[in-house]
Scaffold this active site. Structure first.
Site, PDB file in Angstrom:
ATOM      1  N   HIS A  57     -23.911 -81.784 -22.262  1.00 52.10           N
ATOM      2  CA  HIS A  57     -23.584 -80.416 -22.253  1.00 52.10           C
ATOM      3  C   HIS A  57     -23.098 -79.800 -23.391  1.00 52.10           C
ATOM      4  O   HIS A  57     -22.593 -78.574 -23.435  1.00 52.10           O
ATOM      5  CB  HIS A  57     -22.660 -79.944 -21.176  1.00 52.10           C
ATOM      6  N   LYS A 116     -13.534 -69.274 -14.339  1.00 51.35           N
ATOM      7  CA  LYS A 116     -15.150 -69.237 -13.906  1.00 51.35           C
ATOM      8  C   LYS A 116     -15.493 -68.692 -12.567  1.00 51.35           C
ATOM      9  O   LYS A 116     -16.254 -68.278 -12.267  1.00 51.35           O
ATOM     10  CB  LYS A 116     -15.717 -70.350 -14.241  1.00 51.35           C
ATOM     11  N   ARG A 173     -16.020 -64.757 -27.250  1.00 52.13           N
ATOM     12  CA  ARG A 173     -15.572 -64.944 -28.610  1.00 52.13           C
ATOM     13  C   ARG A 173     -16.941 -65.326 -29.412  1.00 52.13           C
ATOM     14  O   ARG A 173     -17.962 -65.118 -28.775  1.00 52.13           O
ATOM     15  CB  ARG A 173     -14.974 -66.558 -28.691  1.00 52.13           C
ATOM     16  N   GLU A 203     -21.631 -75.293  -6.904  1.00 53.70           N
ATOM     17  CA  GLU A 203     -22.928 -74.455  -7.134  1.00 53.70           C
ATOM     18  C   GLU A 203     -24.115 -75.312  -6.776  1.00 53.70           C
ATOM     19  O   GLU A 203     -24.101 -76.363  -6.783  1.00 53.70           O
ATOM     20  CB  GLU A 203     -22.943 -74.342  -8.783  1.00 53.70           C
ATOM     21  N   VAL A 248     -20.778 -70.887 -31.898  1.00 54.77           N
ATOM     22  CA  VAL A 248     -21.334 -71.676 -33.007  1.00 54.77           C
ATOM     23  C   VAL A 248     -22.815 -70.894 -33.481  1.00 54.77           C
ATOM     24  O   VAL A 248     -23.198 -70.932 -34.575  1.00 54.77           O
ATOM     25  CB  VAL A 248     -21.311 -72.954 -32.587  1.00 54.77           C
ATOM     26  N   LYS A 260     -24.681 -78.276 -26.982  1.00 54.99           N
ATOM     27  CA  LYS A 260     -25.723 -78.045 -27.545  1.00 54.99           C
ATOM     28  C   LYS A 260     -25.816 -78.471 -28.872  1.00 54.99           C
ATOM     29  O   LYS A 260     -24.925 -78.525 -29.533  1.00 54.99           O
ATOM     30  CB  LYS A 260     -25.594 -76.214 -27.758  1.00 54.99           C
ATOM     31  N   GLY A 313     -16.705 -77.112 -21.823  1.00 56.77           N
ATOM     32  CA  GLY A 313     -17.235 -78.303 -22.820  1.00 56.77           C
ATOM     33  C   GLY A 313     -17.934 -79.249 -21.892  1.00 56.77           C
ATOM     34  O   GLY A 313     -17.795 -80.384 -22.253  1.00 56.77           O
ATOM     35  N   GLY A 314     -18.164 -78.542 -20.857  1.00 57.77           N
ATOM     36  CA  GLY A 314     -18.828 -79.433 -19.899  1.00 57.77           C
ATOM     37  C   GLY A 314     -17.864 -80.512 -18.905  1.00 57.77           C
ATOM     38  O   GLY A 314     -18.425 -81.270 -18.162  1.00 57.77           O
TER      39      GLY A 314
HETATM   40  P1  ADP Z   1     -18.905 -75.420 -19.711  1.00 60.95           P
HETATM   41  O1  ADP Z   1     -18.007 -74.031 -19.682  1.00 60.95           O
HETATM   42  O2  ADP Z   1     -18.185 -76.530 -19.272  1.00 60.95           O
HETATM   43  O3  ADP Z   1     -19.808 -75.503 -20.947  1.00 60.95           O
HETATM   44  P2  ADP Z   1     -21.148 -74.277 -18.409  1.00 60.95           P
HETATM   45  O4  ADP Z   1     -20.871 -73.562 -16.906  1.00 60.95           O
HETATM   46  O5  ADP Z   1     -21.301 -73.300 -19.406  1.00 60.95           O
HETATM   47  O6  ADP Z   1     -19.724 -75.191 -18.437  1.00 60.95           O
HETATM   48  O7  ADP Z   1     -22.199 -75.153 -18.126  1.00 60.95           O
HETATM   49  C1  ADP Z   1     -22.506 -75.974 -19.048  1.00 60.95           C
HETATM   50  C2  ADP Z   1     -24.049 -76.684 -18.952  1.00 60.95           C
HETATM   51  O8  ADP Z   1     -23.930 -77.571 -17.828  1.00 60.95           O
HETATM   52  C3  ADP Z   1     -24.928 -75.533 -18.852  1.00 60.95           C
HETATM   53  O9  ADP Z   1     -25.643 -75.297 -20.235  1.00 60.95           O
HETATM   54  C4  ADP Z   1     -26.033 -76.532 -18.133  1.00 60.95           C
HETATM   55  O10 ADP Z   1     -26.719 -77.727 -18.782  1.00 60.95           O
HETATM   56  C5  ADP Z   1     -25.300 -77.384 -17.117  1.00 60.95           C
HETATM   57  N1  ADP Z   1     -25.194 -76.779 -15.588  1.00 60.95           N
HETATM   58  C6  ADP Z   1     -24.172 -75.924 -15.615  1.00 60.95           C
HETATM   59  N2  ADP Z   1     -24.185 -75.191 -14.212  1.00 60.95           N
HETATM   60  C7  ADP Z   1     -25.352 -75.815 -13.658  1.00 60.95           C
HETATM   61  C8  ADP Z   1     -26.225 -75.714 -12.545  1.00 60.95           C
HETATM   62  N3  ADP Z   1     -25.639 -74.939 -11.507  1.00 60.95           N
HETATM   63  N4  ADP Z   1     -27.208 -76.600 -12.368  1.00 60.95           N
HETATM   64  C9  ADP Z   1     -27.579 -77.525 -13.316  1.00 60.95           C
HETATM   65  N5  ADP Z   1     -27.075 -77.538 -14.442  1.00 60.95           N
HETATM   66  C10 ADP Z   1     -25.712 -76.676 -14.810  1.00 60.95           C
END
Ligand code: ADP
Length: 450
Positions: free
Chosen positions: A235, A116, A291, A200, A294, A237, A164-165
């Site tokens: 996290h 990432k 990919r 971040e 869902v 959906k 997956g959060g």
């Molecule tokens: P993963 O790959 O684990 O799914 P993501 O980067 O796609 O991680 O983030 C998953 C979720 O986490 C996002 O949809 C959002 O809900 C939350 N999130 C990610 N980054 C931030 C951020 N900088 N501030 C607030 N929430 C965040």
């Protein structure tokens, strides 16, 4: 075009891929664990191969078994679906070295977006707006503190190898930062074998908005609009819609064009999703999934484009047949992910489905691999099926969704259907007023009990 595709997955996505192959006139091979011998994708495929015992690492993640299944059946390509090996660059390389096509992007693009930190760097270089944060991995608490102060608290510590959060921790203030760094590192190490983390800005009320793209690896790419996936629990959906209630045509065209340009520039091949947080009129890139996702059906419902067929065509070397001007958005679509879980505690509820009735009628699509008498095994995710509804307007779509949810009957196991029935009656959801924290707040306030 391929002659025979092996589907390296299970459940509704295996069935979804099988349907695309049938429409293309391509023969199909299902693979399954011993727990999935009675699965729908096995029943409907032209051929099937048992690839191992129930645990995924011994079956659906078992690369030697999958290779053997390709050899035995003479398949010429593998569709990985989502999850399992879909974002495993090594798997794509191994297939290629054995002469099998991987229906997905080039291994270097999977690898790039799987890290990432590298993904964010690439996005920035290609003109995509990113969340303010560290340029690379944060190696010490002191460096983290310096960065976090510059960004401003609260900050989010995230795992470079994340998914997956997992490996994600909020630090509301300076005092909590070193604990957040340590926890995120430990979680990341355990889950992904990589303890590299970055920082971040934590956005307080964003929506999760993602752009679907298709590229042909030859410098052509299009976007297929957005999906709003802000309704999440941990996290994950649960409810997705397109178009987003928060965007207008102008904003959509602008971010879509930026993303499509970047994808073309990368010479990206296949389907992909570029994910953003959207707050106060600004987009912030968070990651790219290399990919099929869902929630892809909501895009299919409003564009009429079969994304899985496009994936297969592109992987077989066809140039992109679609131009941006060919892609028109019609009406509104919403997807609910119905899980076999208790709708209050979210504890999985595997077991036998004693009665099953799927809703139907105009604009109603059920992507599911379960049937009456089927036993949901305890080894995998708890998705029972996706209910996707289309309407000419968002109001029509919501009314249709409400009646479709009321028609849906799944007996014998607990499901999250009652949660969705409550959501479609909630004024915030009806008006499209929600952000990524809405569902957690709703559940904390009592959810279905309240
Ligand atoms: P993963 O790959 O684990 O799914 P993501 O980067 O796609 O991680 O983030 C998953 C979720 O986490 C996002 O949809 C959002 O809900 C939350 N999130 C990610 N980054 C931030 C951020 N900088 N501030 C607030 N929430 C965040």
């Amino acid at each position: 075009m391929f002659d025979k595709v092996l589907i390296a997955n299970r459940g509704e996505i295996a069935l979804r891929i099988l349907r695309a192959c049938k429409e293309l006139g391509v023969a199909t091979v299902a693979v399954h664990s011993t727990a999935d011998a009675d699965a729908m994708h096995v029943k409907l495929a032209d051929e099937s191969v048992c690839i191992g015992p129930p645990p995924a690492r011994e079956s659906y993640l078992n690369i030697p078994s999958l290779l053997a299944a390709c050899e035995i059946t003479g398949a010429d390509a593998v569709h990985p679906g989502y999850g399992f090996l879909s974002e495993n660059a090594r798997f794509a390389e191994i297939l290629a070295s054995h002469g099998f096509a991987f229906i997905g992007p080039a291994p270097e693009h999977i690898r790039l977006m799987g890290d990432k930190i590298e993904a964010k760097r690439t996005a920035k270089r290609l003109g995509i707006p990113v969340v303010p944060g560290s340029e690379g991995a944060v190696s010490s608490d002191a460096e983290g503190l310096k960065l976090a102060r510059a960004i401003g608290f609260p900050v989010l510590v995230k795992a470079a190898g994340g998914g997956g959060g997992r490996g994600m921790k909020v630090a509301p203030s300076e005092n909590e930062l070193s604990a957040a760094l340590a926890t995120a590192r430990a979680e990341a190490k355990a889950a992904f074998g990589n303890d590299s983390v970055y920082i971040e800005k934590f956005l307080s009320h964003p929506r999760h908005i993602e752009i679907q793209v298709l590229g042909d690896g030859q410098g052509n790419a299009v976007h297929l609009g957005e999906r709003d996936c802000s309704l999440q629990r941990r996290h994950q959906k649960l409810f997705e819609e397109s178009p987003s209630p928060a965007l207008n045509a102008e904003v959509r065209a602008k971010i879509g064009a930026t993303v499509a340009h970047a994808i073309a520039e990368m010479k990206y091949l296949g389907a992909g999703t570029v994910e953003f947080l959207y707050e106060d009129g600004e987009f912030y890139f968070i990651e790219m999934n290399t990919r099929i996702q869902v929630e892809h059906p909501v895009t299919e419902m409003i564009t009429g484009i079969d994304l899985v067929i496009e994936q297969i065509r592109l992987a077989s070397g066809s140039p992109l047949a679609l131009k941006q001007s060919d892609i028109a958005f019609s009406g509104h679509a919403i997807e609910c992910r119905i899980n076999a879980e208790n709708p209050v505690t979210f504890v999985p509820s595997p077991g036998k489905i004693s009665y099953f009735h799927a809703p139907g009628g105009l604009g109603v699509r059920v992507d599911s691999a379960v049937y009456q008498g089927y036993a949901i095994p305890p080894y995998y995710d708890s998705l029972v099926g996706k209910l996707i509804v289309h309407g000419k307007t968002r109001n029509e779509c919501m009314a249709r969704l409400k009646r479709a949810l009321d028609e849906y009957v799944v007996d014998g196991v607990e499901t999250t259907l009652p949660l969705f029935r409550a959501l479609v009656r909630n004024p915030d959801i009806i008006d499209g007023r929600y952000d990524i924290h809405w569902l957690e707040r709703f559940l904390a306030d009592g959810g279905l009990k309240g």
